[in-house]
Design an enzyme around this catalytic site. Structure first.
Site, PDB file in Angstrom:
ATOM      1  N   TYR A 143       0.836  -1.206   0.000  1.00 15.00           N
ATOM      2  CA  TYR A 143       0.000   0.000   0.000  1.00 15.00           C
ATOM      3  C   TYR A 143       0.874   1.260   0.000  1.00 15.00           C
ATOM      4  CZ  TYR A 143      -3.779   3.168   1.534  1.00 15.00           C
ATOM      5  OH  TYR A 143      -4.699   4.185   1.648  1.00 15.00           O
ATOM      6  N   LYS A 147       1.386   3.644  -3.237  1.00 15.83           N
ATOM      7  CA  LYS A 147       0.907   5.037  -3.230  1.00 15.83           C
ATOM      8  C   LYS A 147       2.053   6.021  -3.468  1.00 15.83           C
ATOM      9  CE  LYS A 147      -3.597   4.722  -2.147  1.00 15.83           C
ATOM     10  NZ  LYS A 147      -4.700   5.374  -2.865  1.00 15.83           N
ATOM     11  N   VAL A 185      -9.982   0.985  12.454  1.00 15.20           N
ATOM     12  CA  VAL A 185     -10.253   1.135  13.877  1.00 15.20           C
ATOM     13  C   VAL A 185     -11.644   1.711  14.177  1.00 15.20           C
ATOM     14  CG1 VAL A 185      -9.117   3.417  14.131  1.00 15.20           C
ATOM     15  CG2 VAL A 185      -9.189   1.826  16.052  1.00 15.20           C
ATOM     16  N   ASN A 188     -14.321  -0.981  13.434  1.00 16.92           N
ATOM     17  CA  ASN A 188     -14.140  -2.105  14.369  1.00 16.92           C
ATOM     18  C   ASN A 188     -14.671  -1.753  15.757  1.00 16.92           C
ATOM     19  OD1 ASN A 188     -12.950  -3.829  12.583  1.00 16.92           O
ATOM     20  ND2 ASN A 188     -11.055  -4.092  13.731  1.00 16.92           N
ATOM     21  N   PHE A 189     -14.212  -0.628  16.315  1.00 17.31           N
ATOM     22  CA  PHE A 189     -14.582  -0.277  17.693  1.00 17.31           C
ATOM     23  C   PHE A 189     -16.096  -0.052  17.815  1.00 17.31           C
ATOM     24  CE2 PHE A 189     -10.259   1.571  19.370  1.00 17.31           C
ATOM     25  CZ  PHE A 189      -9.669   0.331  19.163  1.00 17.31           C
ATOM     26  N   ARG A 209      -3.733   8.476  16.240  1.00 18.24           N
ATOM     27  CA  ARG A 209      -4.306   8.765  14.923  1.00 18.24           C
ATOM     28  C   ARG A 209      -5.146  10.034  15.061  1.00 18.24           C
ATOM     29  NH1 ARG A 209      -1.267   5.195  14.088  1.00 18.24           N
ATOM     30  NH2 ARG A 209      -1.490   3.391  12.698  1.00 18.24           N
TER      31      ARG A 209
END
Ligand code: NAD
Ligand code: UDP
Length: 319
Positions: A143, A147, A185, A188-189, A209
C-alpha cells in the site's frame, strides 16, 4: 462537467459521487467492487446524471471526461494485505492507466494519496516536505510504496506530458458507509461496542491517529480539484500539491476506545491484542498548506462525526 470517480462505490468515493451529483455534474462511477458495494450508491442509481461502470483500473479504459478522481484502491490494512500484489498493481498500473486517459482526453486528474506515504513517521505533525520513513519490504509496503509510486507517476506525467494533476494526502477518515467488515479502527470499535463484544486495542494503545469526518474530506478534495478556477485571486496559481487533508486533533487509540465506549454506552471490555508489524506510532497532519492554498480546514467535531457514524452502524446492524 463529466467527472470520473474511480473507487466510486467505496466509502469515500460514494460520498464524493453524491456531492458532485448535487453540484449538477455528470458522474461516471467506476468500481470493481472489491471493497465497494452497490448499497453505497443504490440511492444514486435513479439519477440520470449517474452512470455505473464495473471495471478494474489495472486494465485500460477509454472514456470522455473532464475530470478524474482516482480513488480506486483498498484502504484498510486487512483488505490491502489480502492480495498485496494486486494492491501494488492497482496503485501502479491503475494510476498509469488513469494518467494515460487524462493525457489522451486532456482531463484534470486528482490522486487520492495517503498519510501512509510517511510510513512510521519520525516527525510530528507531518508536513508535506517530510520524506517519510517507510519499510519497503514489510506487510504494509504494497500500500505505502504503491501510493508513493503513484505520486511519482503523477509528478512525472505532469513534468513530462503536462498533465494537469492534483495530489492529496488523506489522513484517517471515517463516517457512514464504512463496511461492517472494513477492519479499520473506527468501524471495528463501533461495531464491537454496539454488539457488546470486546473492543480490540492493538498494542498498548499509545499509538495515535487523527480522525477526519468524511464530509470535511470531500469538501477539501473538491477545493483542491477546482482551486485554479476559484474566484479568490490568490488561488489563481497552478498548485499540484501534494497537500495533506486531515483533522489535526490527535488521539491515543486507547483513549479513542474509551470514547467509543462512552458514546455508545456499551458494556464492552477493552482487550489488548498484538500490535501489527510496522504500525505507525504517531500520526497527525500539519494542515497549514491546505489552510493557505485551499482556505480549508475540518469543521465537524469528533463527537458529532462519531454520533452520525454510530447511528449508521446501528441501522446497519438491525436484523
Ligand atoms: P474503500 O475500500 O471503501 O474504497 C476503495 C474502492 O476502490 C472500493 O469501492 C473498491 O471496490 C475499489 N477498488 C479497489 N481496487 C480497485 C480496482 N483495481 N479497480 C477498480 N476499483 C477498485 O476505501 P476508502 O476509505 O473509501 O478509500 C478511498 C481512497 O482514499 C483509496 O485510494 C485510499 O487509499 C484513500 N485513502 C483513504 C483513507 C481513509 O482513511 N479512508 C486514508 C488515506 C487514503
Ligand atoms: N487498531 C486497533 N484495533 C482495531 C483496529 C485497529 O487498535 O481493531 C489500531 C491499529 O493498530 C492502528 C490504529 O488503530 O494503530 C489505526 O488503524 P487502522 O487500521 O484504522 O488504520 P491505519 O491508520 O493503521 O492505516
Amino acid at each position: 462537467m463529466r467527472i470520473l470517480v474511480t473507487g466510486g462505490a467505496g466509502f469515500i468515493g460514494s460520498h464524493l459521487c453524491e456531492r458532485l451529483l448535487n453540484d449538477s455534474h455528470d458522474i461516471l462511477c467506476l468500481d470493481n467492487f472489491f471493497t465497494g458495494s452497490k448499497d453505497n450508491i443504490i440511492h444514486l442509481m435513479d439519477n440520470h446524471r449517474f452512470e455505473l461502470i464495473r471495471h478494474d483500473i489495472t486494465q485500460p479504459i477509454l472514456l470522455e471526461v473532464d475530470q478524474i478522481y482516482n480513488l480506486a484502491c483498498p484502504a484498510s490494512p486487512v483488505h490491502y494485505q489480502y492480495n498485496p500484489v494486486k494492491t501494488t498493481k492497482t496503485s501502479v498500473m491503475g494510476t498509469i492507466n488513469m494518467l494515460g486517459l487524462a493525457k489522451r482526453v486532456r482531463a484534470r486528474i486528482l490522486q487520492a494519496s495517503t498519510s501512509e506515504i510517511y510510513g512510521d513517521p519520525k516527525v510530528s505533525p507531518q508536513k508535506e516536505d517530510y520524506w517519510g520513513n517507510v519499510n519497503c519490504i514489510g506487510l504494509r509496503s504494497c500500500y505505502d510504496e504503491g501510493k508513493r509510486v503513484a505520486e511519482t507517476l503523477m509528478m512525472d506525467y505532469h513534468r513530462q506530458n503536462k498533465v494537469d494533476i492534483r495530489i492529496i494526502r488523506i489522513f484517517n477518515t471515517y463516517g457512514p458507509r464504512m463496511a461492517l467488515n472494513d477492519g479499520r479502527v473506527v468501524s471495528n470499535f463501533i461495531v464491537q461496542a454496539l454488539k457488546g463484544e470486546d473492543i480490540t486495542v492493538y498494542g498498548d494503545g499509545a499509538q495515535t491517529r487523527s480522525f477526519c469526518y468524511v464530509s470535511d474530506l470531500v469538501d477539501g478534495m473538491i477545493r483542491m480539484m477546482n482551486r485554479d478556477d476559484s474566484p479568490i485571486k490568490d488561488f489563481g496559481d497552478k498548485f499540484t500539491g501534494p497537500v495533506n487533508l486531515g483533522n489535526p486533533d490527535e488521539y491515543k487509540i486507547l483513549d479513542f476506545a474509551t470514547k467509543i465506549k462512552e458514546l455508545t454506552g456499551a458494556k464492552s471490555k477493552i482487550v489488548f491484542k498484538p500490535l501489527p508489524p510496522d504500525d505507525p506510532m504517531q500520526r497527525r497532519p500539519d494542515i497549514t498548506l491546505a489552510r493557505q492554498k485551499l482556505g480549508w480546514e475540518p469543521k465537524v467535531s469528533l463527537g458529532d462525526g462519531l454520533d452520525k457514524t454510530i447511528e449508521y452502524f446501528k441501522n446497519k446492524l438491525k436484523p
